[in-house]
Each structure stands twice: as C-alpha cells, then as structure tokens.
Motif scaffolding. Structure first.
Motif, PDB file in Angstrom:
ATOM      1  N   VAL A 255      -9.572  -4.438  22.470  1.00  7.99           N
ATOM      2  CA  VAL A 255      -9.826  -5.902  23.012  1.00  7.99           C
ATOM      3  C   VAL A 255      -8.237  -5.996  23.503  1.00  7.99           C
ATOM      4  CG1 VAL A 255     -11.177  -6.711  21.504  1.00  7.99           C
ATOM      5  CG2 VAL A 255      -8.968  -6.808  20.776  1.00  7.99           C
ATOM      6  N   GLY A 256      -7.939  -7.283  24.171  1.00  8.95           N
ATOM      7  CA  GLY A 256      -6.807  -7.494  24.887  1.00  8.95           C
ATOM      8  C   GLY A 256      -6.386  -6.717  25.995  1.00  8.95           C
ATOM      9  N   ARG A 257      -5.092  -6.278  25.714  1.00  7.55           N
ATOM     10  CA  ARG A 257      -4.459  -5.300  26.688  1.00  7.55           C
ATOM     11  C   ARG A 257      -4.945  -3.909  26.558  1.00  7.55           C
ATOM     12  NH1 ARG A 257       1.393  -3.949  24.384  1.00  7.55           N
ATOM     13  NH2 ARG A 257       1.468  -2.391  26.112  1.00  7.55           N
ATOM     14  N   TYR A 258      -5.892  -3.443  25.599  1.00  2.83           N
ATOM     15  CA  TYR A 258      -6.572  -2.349  25.533  1.00  2.83           C
ATOM     16  C   TYR A 258      -7.745  -2.414  25.974  1.00  2.83           C
ATOM     17  CZ  TYR A 258      -2.298  -1.870  22.591  1.00  2.83           C
ATOM     18  OH  TYR A 258      -1.143  -1.794  22.148  1.00  2.83           O
ATOM     19  N   ALA A 259      -8.416  -3.415  26.421  1.00  2.00           N
ATOM     20  CA  ALA A 259      -9.710  -3.643  26.938  1.00  2.00           C
ATOM     21  C   ALA A 259     -10.098  -2.756  28.199  1.00  2.00           C
ATOM     22  CB  ALA A 259     -10.269  -5.334  27.175  1.00  2.00           C
ATOM     23  N   GLU A 260      -9.245  -2.773  28.813  1.00  6.97           N
ATOM     24  CA  GLU A 260      -9.562  -2.020  30.242  1.00  6.97           C
ATOM     25  C   GLU A 260      -9.520  -0.456  30.071  1.00  6.97           C
ATOM     26  OE1 GLU A 260      -8.333  -1.889  35.134  1.00  6.97           O
ATOM     27  OE2 GLU A 260      -7.518  -3.555  33.695  1.00  6.97           O
ATOM     28  N   TYR A 261      -8.314  -0.017  29.474  1.00  8.96           N
ATOM     29  CA  TYR A 261      -8.213   1.505  29.434  1.00  8.96           C
ATOM     30  C   TYR A 261      -8.478   2.104  27.939  1.00  8.96           C
ATOM     31  CZ  TYR A 261      -5.845   0.431  33.689  1.00  8.96           C
ATOM     32  OH  TYR A 261      -5.805  -0.206  35.074  1.00  8.96           O
ATOM     33  N   GLY A 262      -8.623   1.349  27.162  1.00 11.40           N
ATOM     34  CA  GLY A 262      -8.925   1.777  25.781  1.00 11.40           C
ATOM     35  C   GLY A 262      -7.751   1.902  25.001  1.00 11.40           C
ATOM     36  N   LEU A 263      -8.026   2.590  23.726  1.00  7.65           N
ATOM     37  CA  LEU A 263      -6.748   2.706  22.943  1.00  7.65           C
ATOM     38  C   LEU A 263      -5.677   3.752  23.248  1.00  7.65           C
ATOM     39  CD1 LEU A 263      -8.419   2.787  19.299  1.00  7.65           C
ATOM     40  CD2 LEU A 263      -7.440   0.680  20.567  1.00  7.65           C
ATOM     41  N   PRO A 264      -4.512   3.634  23.117  1.00  2.00           N
ATOM     42  CA  PRO A 264      -3.391   4.457  23.522  1.00  2.00           C
ATOM     43  C   PRO A 264      -3.758   5.797  23.085  1.00  2.00           C
ATOM     44  CG  PRO A 264      -2.333   2.973  21.680  1.00  2.00           C
ATOM     45  CD  PRO A 264      -3.801   2.285  22.345  1.00  2.00           C
ATOM     46  N   ARG A 265      -3.708   6.916  23.801  1.00  2.00           N
ATOM     47  CA  ARG A 265      -3.688   8.420  23.274  1.00  2.00           C
ATOM     48  C   ARG A 265      -2.729   8.451  22.290  1.00  2.00           C
ATOM     49  NH1 ARG A 265      -5.973  12.907  25.509  1.00  2.00           N
ATOM     50  NH2 ARG A 265      -4.959  14.820  24.986  1.00  2.00           N
ATOM     51  N   GLY A 266      -3.067   9.335  21.154  1.00  2.00           N
ATOM     52  CA  GLY A 266      -2.255   9.640  20.093  1.00  2.00           C
ATOM     53  C   GLY A 266      -2.245   8.712  19.109  1.00  2.00           C
ATOM     54  N   ILE A 267      -2.907   7.684  19.056  1.00  2.00           N
ATOM     55  CA  ILE A 267      -2.807   6.726  18.105  1.00  2.00           C
ATOM     56  C   ILE A 267      -3.138   7.443  16.583  1.00  2.00           C
ATOM     57  CG2 ILE A 267      -4.943   5.600  18.195  1.00  2.00           C
ATOM     58  CD1 ILE A 267      -3.425   2.791  17.649  1.00  2.00           C
ATOM     59  N   GLU A 268      -4.352   8.277  16.778  1.00  2.00           N
ATOM     60  CA  GLU A 268      -4.731   9.215  15.832  1.00  2.00           C
ATOM     61  C   GLU A 268      -4.026  10.227  14.876  1.00  2.00           C
ATOM     62  OE1 GLU A 268      -5.342  11.520  19.249  1.00  2.00           O
ATOM     63  OE2 GLU A 268      -5.765   9.152  18.713  1.00  2.00           O
ATOM     64  N   GLU A 269      -2.734  10.303  15.839  1.00  2.00           N
ATOM     65  CA  GLU A 269      -1.794  11.358  15.279  1.00  2.00           C
ATOM     66  C   GLU A 269      -0.756  10.701  14.229  1.00  2.00           C
ATOM     67  OE1 GLU A 269      -0.369  13.099  18.927  1.00  2.00           O
ATOM     68  OE2 GLU A 269      -2.292  13.817  19.472  1.00  2.00           O
ATOM     69  N   ILE A 270      -0.770   9.487  14.139  1.00  2.00           N
ATOM     70  CA  ILE A 270       0.332   8.774  13.544  1.00  2.00           C
ATOM     71  C   ILE A 270       0.261   8.932  12.001  1.00  2.00           C
ATOM     72  CG2 ILE A 270       1.554   6.571  13.003  1.00  2.00           C
ATOM     73  CD1 ILE A 270       2.131   7.641  15.944  1.00  2.00           C
ATOM     74  N   PRO A 271       1.155   9.664  11.166  1.00  2.00           N
ATOM     75  CA  PRO A 271       0.954   9.754   9.726  1.00  2.00           C
ATOM     76  C   PRO A 271       1.210   8.401   9.041  1.00  2.00           C
ATOM     77  CG  PRO A 271       3.118  10.646  10.521  1.00  2.00           C
ATOM     78  CD  PRO A 271       2.257  10.175  11.694  1.00  2.00           C
ATOM     79  N   THR A 272       0.205   7.987   8.437  1.00  2.00           N
ATOM     80  CA  THR A 272       0.431   6.510   7.573  1.00  2.00           C
ATOM     81  C   THR A 272      -0.139   6.770   6.146  1.00  2.00           C
ATOM     82  OG1 THR A 272      -1.810   5.813   8.396  1.00  2.00           O
ATOM     83  CG2 THR A 272      -0.035   5.228   9.687  1.00  2.00           C
ATOM     84  N   PRO A 273       0.165   6.141   5.247  1.00  2.00           N
ATOM     85  CA  PRO A 273      -0.132   6.218   4.192  1.00  2.00           C
ATOM     86  C   PRO A 273      -1.704   5.660   3.782  1.00  2.00           C
ATOM     87  CG  PRO A 273       1.314   4.341   3.925  1.00  2.00           C
ATOM     88  CD  PRO A 273       1.466   4.965   5.430  1.00  2.00           C
ATOM     89  N   ALA A 274      -2.050   4.630   4.847  1.00  2.00           N
ATOM     90  CA  ALA A 274      -3.582   4.223   4.599  1.00  2.00           C
ATOM     91  C   ALA A 274      -4.049   3.789   6.126  1.00  2.00           C
ATOM     92  CB  ALA A 274      -3.561   3.086   3.599  1.00  2.00           C
TER      93      ALA A 274
ATOM     94  N   LEU B 146       0.863  -1.208   0.011  1.00  2.00           N
ATOM     95  CA  LEU B 146      -0.068   0.082  -0.071  1.00  2.00           C
ATOM     96  C   LEU B 146       0.882   1.235  -0.061  1.00  2.00           C
ATOM     97  CD1 LEU B 146      -2.845  -1.003   2.219  1.00  2.00           C
ATOM     98  CD2 LEU B 146      -2.831  -1.196  -0.078  1.00  2.00           C
ATOM     99  N   GLY B 147       2.196   1.176   0.017  1.00  2.00           N
ATOM    100  CA  GLY B 147       2.908   2.309  -0.322  1.00  2.00           C
ATOM    101  C   GLY B 147       3.593   2.768   1.054  1.00  2.00           C
ATOM    102  N   ARG B 148       4.260   4.114   0.730  1.00  2.00           N
ATOM    103  CA  ARG B 148       4.546   4.886   1.904  1.00  2.00           C
ATOM    104  C   ARG B 148       3.867   6.240   1.897  1.00  2.00           C
ATOM    105  NH1 ARG B 148       9.706   2.393   2.614  1.00  2.00           N
ATOM    106  NH2 ARG B 148      10.270   0.954   0.957  1.00  2.00           N
TER     107      ARG B 148
ATOM    108  N   GLU C  34       1.946  -1.422  10.058  1.00  2.00           N
ATOM    109  CA  GLU C  34       0.876  -2.263  10.464  1.00  2.00           C
ATOM    110  C   GLU C  34       1.510  -3.328  11.340  1.00  2.00           C
ATOM    111  OE1 GLU C  34      -2.369  -5.296   8.748  1.00  2.00           O
ATOM    112  OE2 GLU C  34      -0.365  -5.441   8.115  1.00  2.00           O
ATOM    113  N   GLY C  35       2.665  -3.965  10.795  1.00  2.00           N
ATOM    114  CA  GLY C  35       3.188  -5.020  11.621  1.00  2.00           C
ATOM    115  C   GLY C  35       3.954  -4.530  13.230  1.00  2.00           C
ATOM    116  N   ILE C  36       4.430  -3.488  13.115  1.00  2.00           N
ATOM    117  CA  ILE C  36       4.883  -2.765  14.265  1.00  2.00           C
ATOM    118  C   ILE C  36       3.897  -2.532  15.503  1.00  2.00           C
ATOM    119  CG2 ILE C  36       6.034  -0.777  15.206  1.00  2.00           C
ATOM    120  CD1 ILE C  36       7.523  -0.424  12.555  1.00  2.00           C
TER     121      ILE C  36
END
Length: 397
Positions: free
Chosen positions: A169-188, A15-17, A152-154
C-alpha cells in the motif's frame, strides 16, 4: 521514571534485541537505543548531508543532522504531552534519516533510478540496513542491536507497508515491497501490515512539521521568499498576517522567526488535541491495540491536514522547484548516477567495499554493495570520489 499512558510503549515489555544484553542499572531499553544511534558513525555523517539547500551554500542552512535534531525535539514534545515513551519517540526520530543519500532527495531519486534494475532504493529500508548490518562498532555483532520497537518505528513510522489483504500500500502499491526487506535481521517479525507505535507516529508527524517550518526559514535565508509571499498561503498565511499586524516595526528576520515559531507551536498543539481525541475514540488500551487500530492516531485535524497540504504545494512550486535549487539538484543527481555506473563497471570502490564488490557473485550482489557505499557518503565525500574516478570536480553552485 516518568509515568506513561497504558497505550504507550513500555521498555520493560519490549520484544527485545537480536543479540541479548544484560540489563542497564541506569537506562531503559529505549534510552539505550537512543544513545547507540547518537554514537553511530551514520549519525555523525548527517552533518554533511543535504537537507534541501546543498550544504556547500552556507553554514546557516539546515543539513540532515540539524533537521534530525529538530524532529527529535518535536517528537519528544508530542510524546510528553500524550504520555508516551519520550525515549522511543526520540530514538525513532534520530534514526529516521540514517538511510538518506548524499545531496538530499535528489541523491535518493538518482540512486533509485540507478538501482531500478536491481530492485530500486528505499531510504527507510536503507536506514534499517545501517542499524542492523552496516554499522560495525561492536565486538560481538554487526549493527547497533536495537530493540524491535525502534526497528519497527524506523521502517513503519509513515504507516504499514502492506494492507489487510497482504498487498503493498501507499508508496509501495505500484512497485511492491523494497527488495531485500526479507534480509534484515530482527528479533521478531516486523509485521508489515500493522501500524507502528504511537511514538513512531509522533516522530513521523514531527518530521512533517519540521519540514514545513524550517524549509520556509531556509527559503527566506536563500532569498527565494519574503513574508508577504505567504500572506495567502494555507496554514502559514493567517500567522503571517497576525505577525505583520502585531510587529510591523521589527526587522524582517525577527518577523520571519516569529512566524516560524508560531507555525511550529500551533501545528504541535493541533496534533496533540486531534491525537488525544483520536486515541480516546479508538479506545486503545495498549501498544498492541495501537498496532491493530487500522488507522494513524497521531495526526493533524482535518482542517489543518488540508491546510498543510496546501502549504506543501506552495513550497514545492515556489521553493523546491525554483531554478536556483533545481540547477544544483540536477548536477548532483548526475554525480550519483555516474558514480553508480562507474562503480558497477569497474568495481573500483575503496578498501573493503571494492573487495566486496569484486567478490559479488552477480550484478545484483554487486549493486547491493555499491548502493550501501553510495548511500553512506556525505556530500563532500561523493564529490571527492567523483574527482578520483573522473579527474573532474563538478560545480554544484
């Protein structure tokens, strides 16, 4: 180029860079990712970051760099046997610990506690920050400009972050997604509700195998264990009994290495056999089918998975929680927490980091700067910073 299975990731279908690059006449896109990771500053810092035993305790104990190289070798072995893309498996393995703090998991726990008012700390997300934002090597962009598949793999090598209903789910079920994940610039979109590629799954299980075998080896070196302690331990016990019967007269070091070697070999062979069957049963025909499979396909057999958990429990009780390990761990956690508190109170970080902290609009923004700076430290640098700020050098041994 080595032929790969239909369900392997294909570099030509990436899916590119985020930032376009011209094609390379000699390397695939995933090979370029691997090379960029190896040449990064964050990768070199791993040599002075703790694995389990603090790096001050002796040059023969594993550090984050040696652990990472061992995981990479195992991931490639699994990928080769399953006809996956070895270079993507290697790239994910090489990058999987780039977000780790100084002082190993102790530093991670301490930074997570210190960051709790600001969204906590997650080392997989921090690794993404390193490769997309914090590395500053290229003339035209921040980060390493890796492919979508490596990013994606990281983030997802241990599994999806969201379930089918869109809840963490998993380790995120109790506290939710880590803050700042939406700030990561990705190609898709990283598709947080899907599994990662088989190559990323290979890197994840290689990490587990490396931890088990090599933490045993380091525990022998630290004289926390002798072979006889493992005779009745799941997974390791049958191999120990076998080695002691076959080679009763060789020295203990050679016996221990033989146990380690056989443990790694049998774990990898188990993964290859179980994963081959799981892939066939799931009837995946493409990398996209893997993401939609709804389960991890690179895995231990049920019997080995149960034994592996028993081995982990033993190591937790007898090694990771041994007082000779825990005493420096407690002191290193204190170093991280006190550094964080002082930086937040004074904004007295070196160089551009201090300027960024002072320019932060609020405590959340300042905490993000402190987090990035602290997480990037090596063990020795953290101790030097502690000495600069507190005019004292903590004794960790």
């Amino acid at each position: 180029m080595i032929d790969t299975a239909p369900y392997a990731s294909k570099p030509e279908h990436s899916l590119g860079r985020l930032h376009g690059t011209g094609p390379s006449p000699t390397r695939s896109e995933f090979q370029r990712d691997r090379d960029r990771i190896i040449h990064s500053t964050a990768f070199r810092r791993l040599q002075n970051k703790t694995q389990v035993f603090l790096q001050h305790e002796g040059r023969h104990f594993r550090n984050r760099l040696t652990h990472t190289l061992e995981v990479s070798q195992m991931a490639r072995s699994i990928a080769r046997a399953l006809m996956l893309d070895e270079d993507l498996a290697e790239a994910v393995a090489l990058a999987h610990d780039l977000g780790h703090t100084p002082f190993g998991h102790a530093g991670e726990r301490a930074l997570d506690r210190a960051m709790s008012p600001y969204g906590g700390f997650d080392h997989n997300l921090q690794a993404l920050r390193v490769v997309t934002l914090l590395e500053s090597r290229y003339a035209e962009h921040d980060g390493l400009n890796l492919t979508w598949e490596t990013l994606e793999g990281i983030l997802k090598h241990n599994g999806p972050l969201l379930g089918p209903a869109g809840k963490p789910v998993g380790r995120y079920a109790e506290y939710g997604l880590p803050r700042g994940i939406e700030e990561i610039p990705t190609p898709a979109d990283l598709r947080l509700d899907s599994h990662a590629s088989l190559e990323a799954q290979a890197a994840a299980i290689a990490d587990d195998i490396a931890y088990n075998a090599h933490d045993i080896d380091d525990a022998f070196r630290a004289r926390l264990l002798v072979l006889e302690d493992l005779v009745d331990v799941p997974m390791a016990g049958p191999i120990v009994r076998e080695v002691l019967e076959l080679y009763p007269a060789i020295d203990a070091k050679r016996q221990a290495h033989e146990v380690q070697r056989r443990l790694i070999t049998r774990a990898i062979e188990d993964v290859i056999a179980e994963s081959t069957a799981a892939i066939a049963t799931a009837n995946v025909q493409s990398a996209e089918d893997v993401r939609r499979a709804g389960t991890t396909l690179i895995r231990f057999s049920p019997a080995t998975a149960e034994a592996e958990q028993g081995l982990k429990t033993f190591l937790f009780d007898k090694v990771y929680r041994h007082e000779s390990v825990m005493a420096p761990v407690r002191r290193s956690e204190q170093v991280v927490e006190e550094l964080f508190a002082r930086y937040m109170a004074t904004r007295n970080l070196p160089g551009v980091w201090g300027a960024a902290a002072r320019a932060a609009g609020d405590d959340f923004a300042a905490a993000a700067v402190v987090r990035d700076f602290l997480a990037g430290m090596t063990d020795p640098y953290a101790l030097n910073e502690y000495g600069r700020l507190f005019d004292a050098r903590p004794e960790l041994l």
